[in-house]
Design a protein around this motif. Structure first.
Motif, PDB file in Angstrom:
ATOM      1  N   HIS A  34     -11.263  15.542  58.282  1.00  0.00           N
ATOM      2  CA  HIS A  34     -10.576  15.242  59.264  1.00  0.00           C
ATOM      3  C   HIS A  34     -10.143  13.954  57.850  1.00  0.00           C
ATOM      4  N   ASP A  35     -10.465  14.559  56.363  1.00  0.00           N
ATOM      5  CA  ASP A  35      -9.281  13.485  55.998  1.00  0.00           C
ATOM      6  C   ASP A  35      -8.108  14.497  56.302  1.00  0.00           C
ATOM      7  N   ILE A  36      -6.722  13.638  55.271  1.00  0.00           N
ATOM      8  CA  ILE A  36      -5.370  13.962  55.821  1.00  0.00           C
ATOM      9  C   ILE A  36      -4.662  14.512  54.414  1.00  0.00           C
ATOM     10  N   GLU A  37      -4.384  15.531  54.694  1.00  0.00           N
ATOM     11  CA  GLU A  37      -3.379  16.148  52.903  1.00  0.00           C
ATOM     12  C   GLU A  37      -1.997  16.310  53.611  1.00  0.00           C
ATOM     13  N   ILE A  38      -1.502  16.189  52.525  1.00  0.00           N
ATOM     14  CA  ILE A  38       0.239  16.195  52.887  1.00  0.00           C
ATOM     15  C   ILE A  38       1.127  16.923  52.025  1.00  0.00           C
ATOM     16  N   MET A  39       1.347  17.952  52.186  1.00  0.00           N
ATOM     17  CA  MET A  39       2.059  18.845  51.363  1.00  0.00           C
ATOM     18  C   MET A  39       3.550  19.381  51.425  1.00  0.00           C
ATOM     19  N   THR A  50      -4.118  30.221  50.388  1.00  0.00           N
ATOM     20  CA  THR A  50      -4.545  28.647  50.230  1.00  0.00           C
ATOM     21  C   THR A  50      -4.716  27.993  51.541  1.00  0.00           C
ATOM     22  N   LEU A  51      -4.269  27.333  52.201  1.00  0.00           N
ATOM     23  CA  LEU A  51      -4.247  26.928  53.652  1.00  0.00           C
ATOM     24  C   LEU A  51      -5.674  26.827  54.481  1.00  0.00           C
ATOM     25  N   ALA A  52      -6.211  28.492  54.204  1.00  0.00           N
ATOM     26  CA  ALA A  52      -7.294  28.273  54.912  1.00  0.00           C
ATOM     27  C   ALA A  52      -8.506  27.512  53.950  1.00  0.00           C
ATOM     28  N   LEU A  53      -8.528  27.703  52.410  1.00  0.00           N
ATOM     29  CA  LEU A  53      -9.141  27.106  52.120  1.00  0.00           C
ATOM     30  C   LEU A  53      -9.521  25.519  52.485  1.00  0.00           C
ATOM     31  N   ILE A  54      -8.778  24.802  52.270  1.00  0.00           N
ATOM     32  CA  ILE A  54      -8.175  23.485  52.515  1.00  0.00           C
ATOM     33  C   ILE A  54      -8.401  22.767  54.048  1.00  0.00           C
ATOM     34  N   GLU A  55      -7.930  24.130  55.118  1.00  0.00           N
ATOM     35  CA  GLU A  55      -8.561  23.778  56.362  1.00  0.00           C
ATOM     36  C   GLU A  55      -9.957  23.923  56.991  1.00  0.00           C
ATOM     37  N   ALA A  56     -10.726  24.585  56.369  1.00  0.00           N
ATOM     38  CA  ALA A  56     -12.237  24.587  56.406  1.00  0.00           C
ATOM     39  C   ALA A  56     -12.864  23.811  55.388  1.00  0.00           C
ATOM     40  N   ALA A  57     -11.757  23.013  54.555  1.00  0.00           N
ATOM     41  CA  ALA A  57     -12.462  21.802  54.317  1.00  0.00           C
ATOM     42  C   ALA A  57     -12.547  20.708  54.747  1.00  0.00           C
TER      43      ALA A  57
END
Length: 68
Positions: A34-39, A50-57
């Protein structure tokens, strides 16, 4: 918010493989659910692997990128 927590320097341009390596090896180990990642809409940011790695984390189902 505690701001930017990880960074990486490279020589040359950031392509999809470089960004994916950064996400996998540097960013993901620091993310909490539930951190927020802004790109922005840079092409390497839109790569499905790449998005799948971030979504999983982040424990989320989809990342929205402005302008995508």
């Amino acid at each position: 918010m505690d701001g930017a927590t990880v960074c990486m320097a490279i020589e040359g341009a950031t392509d999809t493989e470089v960004f994916r390596s950064y996400v996998r090896d540097v960013l993901v180990p620091t993310l909490r659910p539930h951190d927020i990642e802004i790109m922005d809409n840079l092409a390497p940011h839109k790569n499905e692997q790449t998005l799948a790695l971030i979504e999983a984390a982040l424990n989320c189902s989809r990342i929205l990128i402005k302008g995508s």
